[in-house]
Write a protein that holds these residues in place. Sequence first.
Motif, short mmCIF file in Angstrom:
data_model
loop_
_atom_site.label_atom_id
_atom_site.label_comp_id
_atom_site.label_asym_id
_atom_site.label_seq_id
_atom_site.Cartn_x
_atom_site.Cartn_y
_atom_site.Cartn_z
N UNK A 94 -2.47 22.79 51.29
CA UNK A 94 -1.50 22.40 52.63
C UNK A 94 -2.21 21.47 52.30
N UNK A 95 -3.15 21.08 53.15
CA UNK A 95 -3.89 19.49 53.91
C UNK A 95 -4.25 18.86 52.79
N UNK A 96 -4.61 19.58 51.37
CA UNK A 96 -5.01 18.75 50.39
C UNK A 96 -4.33 18.93 49.36
N UNK A 97 -3.11 18.13 49.86
CA UNK A 97 -1.84 18.55 48.66
C UNK A 97 -0.71 17.66 49.37
N UNK A 98 -1.08 17.62 51.20
CA UNK A 98 -1.10 16.65 52.19
C UNK A 98 -1.05 14.63 51.34
N UNK A 99 -2.22 15.28 51.00
CA UNK A 99 -3.12 14.16 50.57
C UNK A 99 -2.39 12.91 49.17
N UNK A 100 -1.56 13.95 48.85
CA UNK A 100 -0.92 13.01 47.44
C UNK A 100 0.45 13.67 47.77
N UNK A 101 0.76 14.61 47.09
CA UNK A 101 3.12 14.80 46.98
C UNK A 101 3.22 13.88 47.82
N UNK A 102 4.57 13.20 47.23
CA UNK A 102 5.43 12.43 47.89
C UNK A 102 6.36 12.91 48.51
N UNK A 103 7.07 14.07 48.00
CA UNK A 103 7.92 15.36 48.67
C UNK A 103 6.41 15.87 50.22
N UNK A 104 5.67 16.46 49.79
CA UNK A 104 5.43 16.97 50.91
C UNK A 104 4.78 16.30 52.84
N UNK A 105 4.48 14.60 51.67
CA UNK A 105 4.24 13.46 53.29
C UNK A 105 5.39 13.67 53.96
N UNK A 106 6.35 13.43 53.17
CA UNK A 106 7.60 13.69 53.56
C UNK A 106 8.49 14.47 55.15
N UNK A 107 8.05 15.92 54.09
CA UNK A 107 8.01 17.40 54.68
C UNK A 107 7.83 18.09 54.21
N UNK A 108 6.28 18.27 55.53
CA UNK A 108 5.55 19.03 55.69
C UNK A 108 5.64 20.84 55.51
N UNK A 109 6.62 20.78 55.34
CA UNK A 109 7.07 22.64 54.92
C UNK A 109 6.86 22.85 53.51
N UNK A 110 6.96 21.94 52.84
CA UNK A 110 7.02 21.99 51.47
C UNK A 110 5.91 22.17 51.23
#
Length: 249
Positions: free
Chosen positions: A147-163
């Motif tokens: 999740x930490x690496x994914x949040x570096x580029x995923x557009x939805x993840x940046x807005x909704x961390x639980x994704x």
Amino acid sequence: MPATATSKATLYRMVMPAHTCPYGIKAKDLLERQGFSVEDHWLTTREQTDAFKSEHGVNSTPQTFINGERVGGFDDLQRHFGKAANDPNAMTYRPVVAVFSMTALMALAASQAVYGTPLTMRAAEWFIAFSMCVLALLKLQDVETFSSMFLGYDLLGKRWVRYSYAYPYLEAGAGVLMVAGAMNWLSIPVALFIGGIGAVSVFKAVYVDKREIKCACVGGSSKVPLGFVSLTENLMMVAMAVWMLVAHH
């Protein structure tokens, strides 16, 4: 350097009751494969190991000596023989190649077992579905790191961390359902959703923002660069979903 019939090397490595250094074993094997006769010295206690390091001014074992000159540890020995030493921080596509190669073989094998031939449309479907399952498995080994690496580029993840935590489970669930050919009403929209967002996110990060970052596609500890392969993973999910939507409805 090429070895001769009388080439000898001296190796010092840790061989303790509770620990045998794997790099020492590798160093001995490499020397023998290069034609060396190995004088193998075991360091059997922590005190003996520390004394050896202090005497030779080194920080680690194993240590190899050839013709009385210290070559160094296992990585140094590899370089001495002109071989590429492992770089734990180097970017590599090897994990992705391994996953897709294995899932392709699994799909062909499954098709052969079920239909008597490996070359079927179902094999192509299974390839993508198996790939989704294996990629999800790699992510699920350590969801926090992923999740930490994914949040570096995923557009939805940046807005909704639980994704970022839900993603591996969504990918796994859709993949398993697609393998079974069951509950298409659920697997198709899930694959379209996560694949579509993923494709847009990767395209923006790599081709619009020109960022050079690592991809979380094979887990959060991977050294796979974010780029074409990552985009392909997401487009494969979208293509599979669209194909199933057309072929099974």
